[in-house]
Scaffold this active site. Structure first.
Site, PDB file in Angstrom:
ATOM      1  N   GLY A   1       0.213   5.058  -4.492  1.00 41.51           N
ATOM      2  CA  GLY A   1      -0.543   6.427  -5.095  1.00 41.51           C
ATOM      3  C   GLY A   1      -0.157   7.626  -4.406  1.00 41.51           C
TER       4      GLY A   1
ATOM      5  N   ASP B   1       0.878  -1.474   0.021  1.00 40.74           N
ATOM      6  CA  ASP B   1       0.048  -0.049   0.079  1.00 40.74           C
ATOM      7  C   ASP B   1       0.887   1.239   0.073  1.00 40.74           C
ATOM      8  OD1 ASP B   1      -2.142   1.475  -0.092  1.00 40.74           O
ATOM      9  OD2 ASP B   1      -2.502   1.091   2.231  1.00 40.74           O
TER      10      ASP B   1
ATOM     11  N   ASN C   1     -10.765  -3.385  -6.042  1.00 43.95           N
ATOM     12  CA  ASN C   1      -9.715  -2.523  -6.963  1.00 43.95           C
ATOM     13  C   ASN C   1     -10.317  -2.098  -8.291  1.00 43.95           C
ATOM     14  OD1 ASN C   1      -6.769  -3.451  -5.623  1.00 43.95           O
ATOM     15  ND2 ASN C   1      -7.919  -1.809  -4.658  1.00 43.95           N
TER      16      ASN C   1
HETATM   17  C1  FPP Z   1      -2.060   0.016  -3.264  1.00 41.04           C
HETATM   18  O1  FPP Z   1      -1.766   1.192  -3.095  1.00 41.04           O
HETATM   19  C2  FPP Z   1      -1.747  -0.537  -4.207  1.00 41.04           C
HETATM   20  C3  FPP Z   1      -2.455  -1.444  -5.288  1.00 41.04           C
HETATM   21  C4  FPP Z   1      -3.725  -1.410  -5.361  1.00 41.04           C
HETATM   22  C5  FPP Z   1      -1.626  -2.172  -6.468  1.00 41.04           C
HETATM   23  C6  FPP Z   1      -0.516  -2.933  -6.023  1.00 41.04           C
HETATM   24  C7  FPP Z   1       0.226  -3.448  -7.253  1.00 41.04           C
HETATM   25  C8  FPP Z   1       1.224  -3.451  -7.638  1.00 41.04           C
HETATM   26  C9  FPP Z   1       2.319  -2.754  -6.742  1.00 41.04           C
HETATM   27  C10 FPP Z   1       1.684  -3.888  -8.990  1.00 41.04           C
HETATM   28  C11 FPP Z   1       1.710  -5.355  -9.120  1.00 41.04           C
HETATM   29  C12 FPP Z   1       2.557  -5.879  -9.948  1.00 41.04           C
HETATM   30  C13 FPP Z   1       3.143  -7.211  -9.714  1.00 41.04           C
HETATM   31  C14 FPP Z   1       4.021  -7.560 -10.746  1.00 41.04           C
HETATM   32  C15 FPP Z   1       2.661  -8.197  -8.560  1.00 41.04           C
HETATM   33  P1  FPP Z   1      -2.810   2.321  -3.394  1.00 41.04           P
HETATM   34  O2  FPP Z   1      -2.702   2.692  -4.901  1.00 41.04           O
HETATM   35  O3  FPP Z   1      -3.912   2.164  -2.732  1.00 41.04           O
HETATM   36  O4  FPP Z   1      -1.895   3.570  -2.707  1.00 41.04           O
HETATM   37  P2  FPP Z   1      -2.622   4.953  -1.917  1.00 41.04           P
HETATM   38  O5  FPP Z   1      -3.331   4.406  -0.793  1.00 41.04           O
HETATM   39  O6  FPP Z   1      -1.428   5.719  -1.577  1.00 41.04           O
HETATM   40  O7  FPP Z   1      -3.333   5.536  -3.054  1.00 41.04           O
END
Ligand code: FPP
Length: 248
Positions: free
Chosen positions: A28, A25, A73
């Site tokens: 973003g 996490d 998601n």
């Molecule tokens: C959460 O952070 C992250 C995700 C929903 C996506 C995670 C995916 C990856 C790191 C890439 C996956 C790829 C592979 C190869 C396994 P967020 O976007 O919710 O962060 P935020 O809370 O700061 O907005």
């Protein structure tokens, strides 16, 4: 089996968790802090995933599950979803390409979640990768895609209900072991340690059943900034935990 020398400086631990869960996490926010698109945060996050994966395997952790995409998601903007799927695609291509190195490391790659909703080409690659690494036993790298802990339980209960309807099982057969046998993770140990960076203190539908007795490690660090030192820190904290499983 002979293993390649690690490129990492491997720390030694008295106790290692058998199964670690990682909620990646903060991608973003990491991007926003730098005035970048969210997809850049995911891209950096995917690189950190690669590093931690490799390190966990070199340490000999039995199983590590990464939360890459949840059933919730899909509510994100289409462009962001496409970006995450494209990172997954790059990783899958890489895994196909690195067949030999992963084999030498003893890495099994597995996916949990309902992958039937993702692109057919990705589904095909997943099948091939799972098959080609199925016999590897050092570390399972488990990637949760379109995964939800509640949905996983519904899947298990539905399968059991069907067997009861057809007379193959009776209600008295329903035990924790039976429920577990119909989850995505029947052959994996329960999750010992869950790592969640980014300053959030919740499970977000991750490994609902498997986390019944998990230890948690939280940190304010955002996933793209997460390092091997942070991973070691989480493992050190785990080493100090007194796990009683309801006993004394
Ligand atoms: C959460 O952070 C992250 C995700 C929903 C996506 C995670 C995916 C990856 C790191 C890439 C996956 C790829 C592979 C190869 C396994 P967020 O976007 O919710 O962060 P935020 O809370 O700061 O907005």
């Amino acid at each position: 089996m002979k293993f390649m020398k690690s490129k990492f400086e491997l720390q030694s631990f008295d106790v290692l968790p058998r199964h670690v869960g990682v909620i990646m996490d903060g991608n973003g926010r990491w991007a926003k802090q730098r005035g970048l698109e969210r997809s850049e945060g995911h891209k950096e996050g995917a690189n950190v995933f690669r590093t931690i994966c490799e390190y966990a395997c070199d340490l000999g952790i039995e199983c590590i599950t990464f939360y890459a995409f949840s059933t919730e998601n899909w509510a994100r903007p289409e462009l962001e979803i496409k970006g995450i799927m494209s990172l997954l695609r790059s990783y899958l291509l890489e895994a196909l390409d690195r067949k030999k190195e992963n084999e030498e490391k003893g890495m099994r790659i597995k996916f949990i979640g309902d992958v039937s909703r993702i692109d057919k080409e990705l589904q095909k690659m997943i099948k091939i990768i799972e098959k080609q690494s199925a016999k590897k036993t050092r570390t399972v790298v488990n990637i949760a895609v379109n995964y939800g802990g509640k949905q996983e339980l519904v899947k298990s209960f539905r399968e059991i209900a069907e067997d009861i309807e057809k007379g193959r099982l009776s209600s008295a057969d329903v035990t924790p072991e039976l429920i577990e046998s119909r989850l995505y993770t029947p052959d994996f140990p329960a999750c010992d340690l869950i790592i969640r960076p980014s300053g959030e203190y919740r499970l977000s539908n991750f490994l609902t059943w498997q986390s019944a007795y998990s230890e948690f490690w939280f940190s304010d660090i955002l996933w793209p900034d997460f390092t091997i030192d942070n991973f070691n820190e989480a493992l050190r904290a785990y080493e100090q935990r007194n796990r009683r499983f309801g006993g004394i």
